[in-house]
Every structure is written in C-alpha cells, then in structure tokens.
Design a protein around this motif. Structure first.
Motif, PDB file in Angstrom:
ATOM      1  N   ALA A   1       0.827  -1.212   0.000  1.00  0.00           N
ATOM      2  CA  ALA A   1       0.000   0.000   0.000  1.00  0.00           C
ATOM      3  C   ALA A   1       0.862   1.263   0.000  1.00  0.00           C
ATOM      4  O   ALA A   1       0.417   2.328  -0.429  1.00  0.00           O
ATOM      5  N   THR A   2       2.095   1.131   0.481  1.00  0.00           N
ATOM      6  CA  THR A   2       2.968   2.310   0.571  1.00  0.00           C
ATOM      7  C   THR A   2       3.670   2.623  -0.754  1.00  0.00           C
ATOM      8  O   THR A   2       4.290   3.677  -0.902  1.00  0.00           O
ATOM      9  N   LEU A   3       3.560   1.675  -1.713  1.00  0.00           N
ATOM     10  CA  LEU A   3       4.301   1.824  -2.975  1.00  0.00           C
ATOM     11  C   LEU A   3       4.237   3.213  -3.618  1.00  0.00           C
ATOM     12  O   LEU A   3       5.276   3.793  -3.947  1.00  0.00           O
ATOM     13  N   PRO A   4       3.033   3.790  -3.794  1.00  0.00           N
ATOM     14  CA  PRO A   4       2.990   5.111  -4.455  1.00  0.00           C
ATOM     15  C   PRO A   4       3.808   6.158  -3.694  1.00  0.00           C
ATOM     16  O   PRO A   4       4.514   6.964  -4.309  1.00  0.00           O
ATOM     17  N   VAL A   5       3.751   6.112  -2.359  1.00  0.00           N
ATOM     18  CA  VAL A   5       4.518   7.085  -1.566  1.00  0.00           C
ATOM     19  C   VAL A   5       6.020   6.795  -1.695  1.00  0.00           C
ATOM     20  O   VAL A   5       6.834   7.710  -1.814  1.00  0.00           O
ATOM     21  N   SER A   6       6.387   5.494  -1.694  1.00  0.00           N
ATOM     22  CA  SER A   6       7.800   5.132  -1.832  1.00  0.00           C
ATOM     23  C   SER A   6       8.350   5.665  -3.147  1.00  0.00           C
ATOM     24  O   SER A   6       9.480   6.138  -3.223  1.00  0.00           O
ATOM     25  N   LYS A   7       7.533   5.570  -4.203  1.00  0.00           N
ATOM     26  CA  LYS A   7       7.992   6.045  -5.518  1.00  0.00           C
ATOM     27  C   LYS A   7       8.298   7.533  -5.463  1.00  0.00           C
ATOM     28  O   LYS A   7       9.316   7.988  -5.979  1.00  0.00           O
ATOM     29  N   GLU A   8       7.416   8.283  -4.804  1.00  0.00           N
ATOM     30  CA  GLU A   8       7.632   9.727  -4.674  1.00  0.00           C
ATOM     31  C   GLU A   8       8.941  10.005  -3.923  1.00  0.00           C
ATOM     32  O   GLU A   8       9.725  10.865  -4.301  1.00  0.00           O
ATOM     33  N   CYS A   9       9.133   9.247  -2.832  1.00  0.00           N
ATOM     34  CA  CYS A   9      10.338   9.468  -2.012  1.00  0.00           C
ATOM     35  C   CYS A   9      11.600   9.141  -2.804  1.00  0.00           C
ATOM     36  O   CYS A   9      12.599   9.851  -2.718  1.00  0.00           O
ATOM     37  N   ALA A  10      11.546   8.029  -3.566  1.00  0.00           N
ATOM     38  CA  ALA A  10      12.722   7.644  -4.357  1.00  0.00           C
ATOM     39  C   ALA A  10      13.042   8.753  -5.362  1.00  0.00           C
ATOM     40  O   ALA A  10      14.211   9.081  -5.588  1.00  0.00           O
ATOM     41  N   LYS A  11      11.987   9.325  -5.924  1.00  0.00           N
ATOM     42  CA  LYS A  11      12.181  10.413  -6.900  1.00  0.00           C
ATOM     43  C   LYS A  11      12.845  11.600  -6.205  1.00  0.00           C
ATOM     44  O   LYS A  11      13.816  12.175  -6.699  1.00  0.00           O
ATOM     45  N   GLU A  12      12.333  11.905  -5.040  1.00  0.00           N
ATOM     46  CA  GLU A  12      12.863  13.022  -4.246  1.00  0.00           C
ATOM     47  C   GLU A  12      14.351  12.810  -3.915  1.00  0.00           C
ATOM     48  O   GLU A  12      15.125  13.747  -3.800  1.00  0.00           O
ATOM     49  N   LEU A  13      14.726  11.513  -3.796  1.00  0.00           N
ATOM     50  CA  LEU A  13      16.129  11.207  -3.480  1.00  0.00           C
ATOM     51  C   LEU A  13      16.969  11.000  -4.748  1.00  0.00           C
ATOM     52  O   LEU A  13      18.055  10.409  -4.692  1.00  0.00           O
ATOM     53  N   ASP A  14      16.419  11.449  -5.869  1.00  0.00           N
ATOM     54  CA  ASP A  14      17.121  11.399  -7.163  1.00  0.00           C
ATOM     55  C   ASP A  14      17.386   9.987  -7.672  1.00  0.00           C
ATOM     56  O   ASP A  14      18.366   9.764  -8.383  1.00  0.00           O
ATOM     57  N   ALA A  15      16.546   9.027  -7.306  1.00  0.00           N
ATOM     58  CA  ALA A  15      16.714   7.678  -7.872  1.00  0.00           C
ATOM     59  C   ALA A  15      16.226   7.723  -9.317  1.00  0.00           C
ATOM     60  O   ALA A  15      15.311   8.487  -9.643  1.00  0.00           O
ATOM     61  N   ASP A  16      16.855   6.898 -10.155  1.00  0.00           N
ATOM     62  CA  ASP A  16      16.434   6.817 -11.544  1.00  0.00           C
ATOM     63  C   ASP A  16      14.998   6.273 -11.588  1.00  0.00           C
ATOM     64  O   ASP A  16      14.693   5.254 -10.957  1.00  0.00           O
ATOM     65  N   GLU A  17      14.137   6.923 -12.351  1.00  0.00           N
ATOM     66  CA  GLU A  17      12.717   6.530 -12.315  1.00  0.00           C
ATOM     67  C   GLU A  17      12.470   5.112 -12.799  1.00  0.00           C
ATOM     68  O   GLU A  17      11.664   4.374 -12.228  1.00  0.00           O
ATOM     69  N   ASP A  18      13.182   4.725 -13.876  1.00  0.00           N
ATOM     70  CA  ASP A  18      12.983   3.369 -14.409  1.00  0.00           C
ATOM     71  C   ASP A  18      13.459   2.322 -13.408  1.00  0.00           C
ATOM     72  O   ASP A  18      12.840   1.283 -13.223  1.00  0.00           O
ATOM     73  N   ILE A  19      14.587   2.632 -12.793  1.00  0.00           N
ATOM     74  CA  ILE A  19      15.123   1.670 -11.815  1.00  0.00           C
ATOM     75  C   ILE A  19      14.185   1.577 -10.611  1.00  0.00           C
ATOM     76  O   ILE A  19      13.850   0.484 -10.150  1.00  0.00           O
ATOM     77  N   ALA A  20      13.708   2.720 -10.132  1.00  0.00           N
ATOM     78  CA  ALA A  20      12.781   2.700  -8.988  1.00  0.00           C
ATOM     79  C   ALA A  20      11.505   1.949  -9.354  1.00  0.00           C
ATOM     80  O   ALA A  20      10.953   1.205  -8.543  1.00  0.00           O
TER      81      ALA A  20
END
Ligand code: ASP
Length: 407
Positions: A270-289
């Motif tokens: 259930a947390t996945l959508p929020v995790s994706k936002e956080c990964a983006k915020e931490l400059d993770a590559d979007e495809d990799i995330a």
C-alpha cells in the motif's frame, strides 16, 4: 455508521484483552479464559497453520517466476537481488544478536505452558541433520506434516522447472500466479479476523501467565525496535553514504513520508505510491525505482526478518529451549527465506513466522503468546521494509549511473 478501520479495531481489541486478562488474573478466573476465550484464539491459529503451506508454496514459486522477468532487466535485476539478500541476511544477524543479548541477560522468560505448547526435544536438530532432512522423499508428506524447509525446497525446484520449461510450462505458470492471488486474498480475510484473535489471546495469555507477561512483551518489542533502529542506521545510512555519497540525514529526510505511511498502514504494497515519490525526491532513476520498489515490496523485508529472528529466540526461551549455533544458522536461512515469501500486507510476517518456528521444532501455537501485540511489531517492521526498498533503489541508480534507463 462509519466502519471502524482494522488498526483501530485491533488497538481496541488489544486494550480490551489486557483489561479482561488482568481482571481474570486477579479474580482467579484463568480457567474461564482458557475454556471460553482461548478456543477462539485456537481457531485463529488453526487458520494460520492451514494457510501457511499454500502461502509458502505459491508465494515462493511466484517469487522465482518474477525473477524470470528480472532477466529482462539484466544487471539491475541481479544487483537488486544481491543487495536484497545481503541486507536481509545482515538483518537476521542483527536480530539474533539483540535477541541473544536480551536472552543472555535473562530478560526473556521461561513460561509454564499448557499441553500442545511444549517443546519436543526430539524435533530439534543440528544444522547437518537439518540440511539432510530438507530434501523431501515424499512431496505430499511434506505438505501433510507442514515441513516448511521441505516445502521451500519443493517451491524452489518447481519454480526453477517452470522457468526452464518455457512456453510449454505456461499453463503451470498461470495456475501458480492465479493461485497465489487467491491465497493472498484468503490470507487478507484471515488477517481481517485479527481483532478476535488479538482480544481472546491477549486476555488468555495475561490471565494465565500473570501481569508480568506484559513486561516480557514490552521487552521483546523493545528488542525488535532496537534491531530495526540499528539496521536502519548501520545498513541504510552506510549504504547511502558509501555507495551514493549521500548524508544519512538527507536520506532519511527524503524517505520520511514513506516511512511514516508504512508505519501507520503496515503494508509495503500500500505504501508503494509514496515510496515512488520518495525515491524520486532522493534522485533515484525513475525506471530503476519502477522496477526495484515493486519487487522490494514483495521480496525485500528486512524488518520482517529481524522480527522473525527476535520472536523465534523469545519463543524458544518461553518453551525453555536454548538455540545452538547450528540452529541459529538455520534461523538465519529460514528467516531470510520466510521474509522473501512474506507478502507486503499487514500481518503477513507473523504468518510466515509459523514457518520459522516449525523449522526449529517450536510449536506454532506459541504464536499465541505474542500475537496480541503483533500490530506493534508490524508497524516498525513495515517501516524498515519500505526504507530498505528506497535505499536499494537509490544505490542501484547510482551504480548504474542511468545506463539501464532504456531497459
Ligand atoms: N506488513 C509487512 C509489510 O507489508 C509484512 C509483515 O507483516 O512483516 O511489509
């Protein structure tokens, strides 16, 4: 009337269970709880026992099949799995170290137990015996006796074979995926009955073991939370610092929203959508995330691994069993596998704890002792699980330097 949410129901059941348990303890009504409340808890534990073999079997095969997709993502896939496995194994070791410190200091109790919950010395084995006995000579017997290590081996063989068979094994593959979905639904239904289990077991445990058990439960919770905290600081801060050159403060600030969401929802999925936002915020590559996070929410559960190790040592102490080094290695292996097999939904880690206990020869019914406070464990372990997924996506992004983008 607005439906009361499950977490609130569980909290209410917990408080009510403690009150009823204390009243019955002081009024000398322990027998009442044993005769009229515990049976409902037993029904609940029976449901857990009944679901654990299919959950392990199908979720493991399904996990292996998802590794097939991983081949398509090449290096990212393998690095992700290696990162997940290493961090989970470290989590198990941290969990065992803390649990043994607590146990060594005499903080975990040995309980006076009723029939069916005692430990049969004959079922405990050393590491080599365990190694030999994990290869089943009869598949049905493994299911019939809930021999979890054998069930895992069967899952690994079948998963590998389905993958190797390719196109001709497609029907089998679809059946496994579909069964896995159905079993997950069934598991969610069983978990939705938690408030009944929490109330009856909490009341019974306190009424029969006395108010002191509350102190023991608080200690085992503290032990798990210390493990969660040390793992977060040691493993995630260090990997952010070493692999990405990011300060731990920056990492945890970026991951904070997902951590809080996971803490309250107790579901990595259930947390996945929020995790994706956080990964983006931490400059993770979007495809990799987009690849790492969903995979992580199904197979990477460091918090769950710590919880399973701590709970195993605690319950072993309750039945008066001292784990040998060989048995601890078995705990690390089974808890790593159990956490991989744990679905990213509320309470799933406790169902897989049954697998670790069975492998150690500890009666599954012992889960009743800690079941009442499982939600409190779950909040912390889910928070850690999700943080681990985000840390992995950030590290792999750095390693790959964006070159996997198009894959
Ligand atoms: N609730 C956890 C998660 O979703 C799984 C568990 O119960 O350990 O990550």
């Amino acid at each position: 009337m607005k439906k009361i949410s499950l977490p609130v129901q569980i909290l209410g059941a917990l408080i009510l269970g403690v009150i009823v348990g204390l009243v019955c303890y002081f009024a000398g009504l322990a027998d009442f709880t044993a005769n009229y409340l515990k049976p409902f808890g037993t029904i609940f534990v029976n449901l857990l026992k009944f679901i654990v073999v299919p959950v392990v079997l199908f979720s493991m095969i399904d996990g292996i099949l998802s590794m097939d997709d991983m081949k398509k993502v090449g290096a990212v896939g393998w690095k992700t799995v290696v990162y997940f496995l290493c961090t989970t194994a470290i989590a198990c070791v941290i969990g065992l170290v803390f649990a043994n410190i607590f146990d060594g200091m005499g903080l975990f109790p040995t309980l006076t137990l009723q029939e069916g919950m005692t430990w049969d010395k004959a079922t405990s084995a050393n590491f080599m015996d365990t190694l030999v006995s994990i290869f089943p000579s009869n598949m049905w017997e493994a299911f019939h006796t809930s021999n979890m290590l054998q069930v895992i081996v069967i899952a690994l063989f079948f998963g590998g074979a389905i993958m190797a068979t390719g196109e001709k094994g497609k029907i089998c593959r679809d059946i496994v995926i579909s069964f896995n979905e159905v079993i997950n639904h069934l598991m969610e239904f069983i978990i939705s009955l938690s408030p009944i289990g929490v109330f009856t077991m909490m009341a019974w445990v306190i009424a029969t073991q006395g108010a002191e058990i509350l102190g023991s439960l608080a200690l085992v919770l503290l032990c798990a939370y210390l493990g969660y905290a040390v793992h977060a600081v040691l493993v995630y801060s260090l990997s952010a610092r070493i692999f990405v050159g990011m300060s731990p403060m920056r990492f945890f600030r970026g991951a904070f929203a997902a951590m809080m969401f996971a803490f309250t929802s107790t579901s990595s999925a259930a947390t996945l959508p929020v995790s994706k936002e956080c990964a983006k915020e931490l400059d993770a590559d979007e495809d990799i995330a987009a690849f790492v996070l969903p995979l992580g929410s199904t197979i990477n559960m460091d918090g769950t691994a710590i919880y399973q190790c701590v709970a195993t040592v605690f319950l072993a102490s309750c039945v008066g069993m001292n784990l040998t080094i060989g048995q601890m290695v078995t705990v690390v292996v089974t808890a790593t596998l159990a956490s991989i097999g744990t679905a990213g939904v509320s309470g799933a880690g406790m169902i897989m704890l049954a697998m670790v206990l069975t492998a150690m020869g500890i009666p599954v019914d012992m889960i009743m002792i800690i079941y009442g406070v499982d939600r409190l464990f779950d909040m912390g372990r889910t928070c850690l699980n999700v943080t681990g997924d985000i840390a992995c996506s950030v590290c792999i992004s750095k390693w790959e330097g964006g070159k996997a983008k198009k894959k």
